[in-house]
Scaffold this motif. Structure first.
Motif, PDB file in Angstrom:
ATOM      1  N   GLU A  50       4.600  10.421   3.453  1.00  8.90           N
ATOM      2  CA  GLU A  50       5.464   9.236   3.406  1.00  8.90           C
ATOM      3  C   GLU A  50       4.653   7.962   3.629  1.00  8.90           C
ATOM      4  O   GLU A  50       4.921   6.935   2.992  1.00  8.90           O
ATOM      5  CB  GLU A  50       6.595   9.354   4.431  1.00  8.90           C
ATOM      6  CG  GLU A  50       7.661  10.348   4.009  1.00  8.90           C
ATOM      7  CD  GLU A  50       8.720  10.597   5.065  1.00  8.90           C
ATOM      8  OE1 GLU A  50       8.483  10.284   6.250  1.00  8.90           O
ATOM      9  OE2 GLU A  50       9.781  11.123   4.695  1.00  8.90           O
ATOM     10  N   ALA A  51       3.645   8.022   4.490  1.00  6.85           N
ATOM     11  CA  ALA A  51       2.770   6.862   4.691  1.00  6.85           C
ATOM     12  C   ALA A  51       1.985   6.571   3.411  1.00  6.85           C
ATOM     13  O   ALA A  51       1.781   5.407   3.052  1.00  6.85           O
ATOM     14  CB  ALA A  51       1.821   7.112   5.862  1.00  6.85           C
ATOM     15  N   GLU A  52       1.565   7.604   2.724  1.00  2.00           N
ATOM     16  CA  GLU A  52       0.842   7.422   1.463  1.00  2.00           C
ATOM     17  C   GLU A  52       1.756   6.844   0.384  1.00  2.00           C
ATOM     18  O   GLU A  52       1.332   6.006  -0.419  1.00  2.00           O
ATOM     19  CB  GLU A  52       0.222   8.740   1.005  1.00  2.00           C
ATOM     20  CG  GLU A  52      -0.577   8.635  -0.267  1.00  2.00           C
ATOM     21  CD  GLU A  52      -1.779   7.693  -0.187  1.00  2.00           C
ATOM     22  OE1 GLU A  52      -2.286   7.314  -1.262  1.00  2.00           O
ATOM     23  OE2 GLU A  52      -2.199   7.331   0.927  1.00  2.00           O
ATOM     24  N   ILE A  53       3.005   7.263   0.370  1.00  2.00           N
ATOM     25  CA  ILE A  53       3.982   6.698  -0.568  1.00  2.00           C
ATOM     26  C   ILE A  53       4.162   5.210  -0.289  1.00  2.00           C
ATOM     27  O   ILE A  53       4.165   4.384  -1.215  1.00  2.00           O
ATOM     28  CB  ILE A  53       5.326   7.452  -0.489  1.00  2.00           C
ATOM     29  CG1 ILE A  53       5.176   8.851  -1.076  1.00  2.00           C
ATOM     30  CG2 ILE A  53       6.434   6.676  -1.194  1.00  2.00           C
ATOM     31  CD1 ILE A  53       6.349   9.768  -0.807  1.00  2.00           C
ATOM     32  N   ALA A  54       4.283   4.831   0.972  1.00  2.00           N
ATOM     33  CA  ALA A  54       4.439   3.422   1.341  1.00  2.00           C
ATOM     34  C   ALA A  54       3.204   2.625   0.925  1.00  2.00           C
ATOM     35  O   ALA A  54       3.317   1.495   0.418  1.00  2.00           O
ATOM     36  CB  ALA A  54       4.687   3.284   2.838  1.00  2.00           C
ATOM     37  N   ARG A  55       2.029   3.203   1.103  1.00  2.00           N
ATOM     38  CA  ARG A  55       0.782   2.533   0.711  1.00  2.00           C
ATOM     39  C   ARG A  55       0.728   2.344  -0.797  1.00  2.00           C
ATOM     40  O   ARG A  55       0.339   1.288  -1.298  1.00  2.00           O
ATOM     41  CB  ARG A  55      -0.412   3.352   1.195  1.00  2.00           C
ATOM     42  CG  ARG A  55      -1.748   2.667   1.044  1.00  2.00           C
ATOM     43  CD  ARG A  55      -2.850   3.502   1.681  1.00  2.00           C
ATOM     44  NE  ARG A  55      -3.242   4.596   0.839  1.00  2.00           N
ATOM     45  CZ  ARG A  55      -4.314   4.561   0.033  1.00  2.00           C
ATOM     46  NH1 ARG A  55      -5.063   3.482  -0.031  1.00  2.00           N
ATOM     47  NH2 ARG A  55      -4.627   5.607  -0.692  1.00  2.00           N
ATOM     48  N   SER A  56       1.163   3.354  -1.543  1.00  2.00           N
ATOM     49  CA  SER A  56       1.188   3.269  -3.002  1.00  2.00           C
ATOM     50  C   SER A  56       2.181   2.213  -3.477  1.00  2.00           C
ATOM     51  O   SER A  56       1.893   1.445  -4.398  1.00  2.00           O
ATOM     52  CB  SER A  56       1.549   4.627  -3.613  1.00  2.00           C
ATOM     53  OG  SER A  56       0.576   5.591  -3.297  1.00  2.00           O
ATOM     54  N   LYS A  57       3.356   2.164  -2.847  1.00  2.00           N
ATOM     55  CA  LYS A  57       4.352   1.156  -3.211  1.00  2.00           C
ATOM     56  C   LYS A  57       3.837  -0.249  -2.918  1.00  2.00           C
ATOM     57  O   LYS A  57       4.079  -1.182  -3.693  1.00  2.00           O
ATOM     58  CB  LYS A  57       5.669   1.411  -2.475  1.00  2.00           C
ATOM     59  CG  LYS A  57       6.424   2.602  -3.035  1.00  2.00           C
ATOM     60  CD  LYS A  57       7.737   2.809  -2.310  1.00  2.00           C
ATOM     61  CE  LYS A  57       8.505   3.968  -2.922  1.00  2.00           C
ATOM     62  NZ  LYS A  57       9.790   4.203  -2.266  1.00  2.00           N
ATOM     63  N   ALA A  58       3.121  -0.417  -1.809  1.00  2.00           N
ATOM     64  CA  ALA A  58       2.547  -1.726  -1.483  1.00  2.00           C
ATOM     65  C   ALA A  58       1.499  -2.125  -2.525  1.00  2.00           C
ATOM     66  O   ALA A  58       1.415  -3.298  -2.913  1.00  2.00           O
ATOM     67  CB  ALA A  58       1.935  -1.700  -0.087  1.00  2.00           C
ATOM     68  N   ALA A  59       0.721  -1.171  -2.991  1.00  2.00           N
ATOM     69  CA  ALA A  59      -0.272  -1.458  -4.027  1.00  2.00           C
ATOM     70  C   ALA A  59       0.409  -1.859  -5.328  1.00  2.00           C
ATOM     71  O   ALA A  59      -0.034  -2.789  -6.010  1.00  2.00           O
ATOM     72  CB  ALA A  59      -1.169  -0.245  -4.247  1.00  2.00           C
TER      73      ALA A  59
END
Length: 67
Positions: free
Chosen positions: A40-49
């Motif tokens: 989920e943290a990686e998903i949030a990081r991807s969405k921010a990118a």
């Protein structure tokens, strides 16, 4: 030149594909909860990118009137 320079670079998305092939039966429930939190943290990081790239694209489009 080191031996690391001679090794092929991993292709984009290979780590993600490896995650999909991993046997989840080997994990305890707590480990699976931790795995979900990391994903989920990686998903949030991807969405921010994505948001960052989209805003840069919008600014460039506005500057050069490509729309």
């Amino acid at each position: 030149m080191s031996f690391e320079d001679l090794e092929p670079r991993p292709q984009a998305g290979e780590a993600l594909k490896a995650l999909g092939r991993e046997d989840l039966d080997l994990y305890a429930v707590d480990d699976l909860h931790e795995r979900i939190a990391v994903l989920e943290a990686e998903i949030a990081r991807s969405k921010a990118a994505i948001d960052g790239k989209s805003s840069k694209r919008s600014a460039a489009d506005a500057l050069f009137n490509f729309r």
